[in-house]
Enzyme design. Sequence first.
Site: not given
Length: 441
Positions: A156, A154, A158, A266, A334
């Site tokens: 995408l 994926e 955020e 990520c 995060r």
Amino acid sequence: MKISIFGTGYVGLVTGACFAEMGNEVLCVDVDADKVAKLQAGEVPIFEPGLENMVRSNAALGQLRFTTDILAGVEHGDIIFIAVGTPSDEDGSADLQYVLSVASSIGEHMSGEKVIVDKSTVPVGTADQVRQAVSAALTERGVSIPFHVVSNPEFLKEGAAVADFMKPDRIVVGTSTENGARMLEQLYAPFNRNHDKIVHMDLRSAELTKYAANVMLATRISLMNELANLADLLGADIEAVRRGIGMDPRIGYHFIYAGTGYGGSCFPKDVKALIHTAQEVGYEARIISGVEAVNADQKRVLFDKLSNHFAHDLQGRTFAMWGLAFKPNTDDMREAPSRTLIDLLTAAGAQVRAYDPEANEEAQRIYADNSAVEVCTNRTASLTGADGLIVVTEWNEFRSPDFVELKNTLNTPVIFDGRNLYDPDYLRQLGFSYYAIGRSA
Ligand SMILES: NC(=O)c1ccc[n+]([C@@H]2O[C@H](COP(=O)([O-])OP(=O)(O)OC[C@H]3O[C@@H](n4cnc5c(N)ncnc54)[C@H](O)[C@@H]3O)[C@@H](O)[C@H]2O)c1
């Protein structure tokens, strides 16, 4: 089509809502009972533009359902997505326990042919491990049922996750079987009407593609941060340099902003995981290791400027902090640079009055036991009694503050701008001490 999605975080929930929006019957499964209860009640536990409406409308139509029942999840989907977390393990490798636990559950409960899709970001070779976990569970049951493992990473972002999912630049599909590829083509057809965006490849290449994309972007950020630190030492302005290189179409403007370092769920973990993968095959990934080292140092740069300004005496001082999320339009904290800064400030004896348009709730959870951090309801409230303002996330509402009011409210007129939002000359004219990144201050 009937689809099950394991994991209802940023990726799983967006994937589920968007597939439901296209008319599929989606069942989302999560082990977090609180999260599932909220979703069943129409509450979306994360902030992501457009997501709440999409979840509610599809839930109302019965096309999007939520459960903690693993057996029901395995039974429902002809296609089963694995979208659970793959956090960093202590040695930097991706922790695959959640992915492999879902794979085992699928093998334990499946009764008909399944296409199993790895959507989580997973190291090269994970599809083989997923296949082995499913096979082992089937063997244990003494049954033989066909299944196909597909890698569909994926991409995408955020903050724009729904928009990215609905209009993807590309859809990477890694397969080793014809059936798996055909099912995914059918599923993604509605996202693909304008022109074919599917890039077919083998499983290992698909897995590596996801890391390659994130590491490429992280590299641009770290390189720009390194140039910014150099600009500080050389008396140059990194913002002028950015414009000067961004106009080159070979370089472009994306991901060349100097700042306080990349964060989020990520880039940090994926950069670490790829370094680890390289080590496992006996290769020293020198550039990628450098990207990580520069980023770790960059998260300190604003603190060092602030500490210098106050002659390294922060005991008893108070600072307003604008922006806690790792980037705008998300509530995700995060690995956010704000967290490193808060840790450094509070360890030096300072108090932090923090505010974020969306991440306040998350901050309250993180700093519940830390009396040195007060989460404020708005940006003006955060300034009360503050000895300076620190800007960490470039939310729109921080871009044009009332500087006169700011100056009147702060105990001392000093701004530490980790995103280069303001005009240094203008602020100095107004009487502020202004520190930014790579702007010779
Ligand atoms: N967040 C992003 O922007 C993004 C973008 C692309 C790819 N990814 C990747 O997608 C994956 C998921 O990321 P995320 O940000 O959505 O994670 P997340 O932490 O927000 O959500 C993961 C969810 O999985 C659930 N879970 C754990 N074990 C489970 C199990 N056995 N069965 C069902 N649910 C289980 C957790 O309870 C949690 O709700 C990661 O590999 C990440 O690297 C994330």
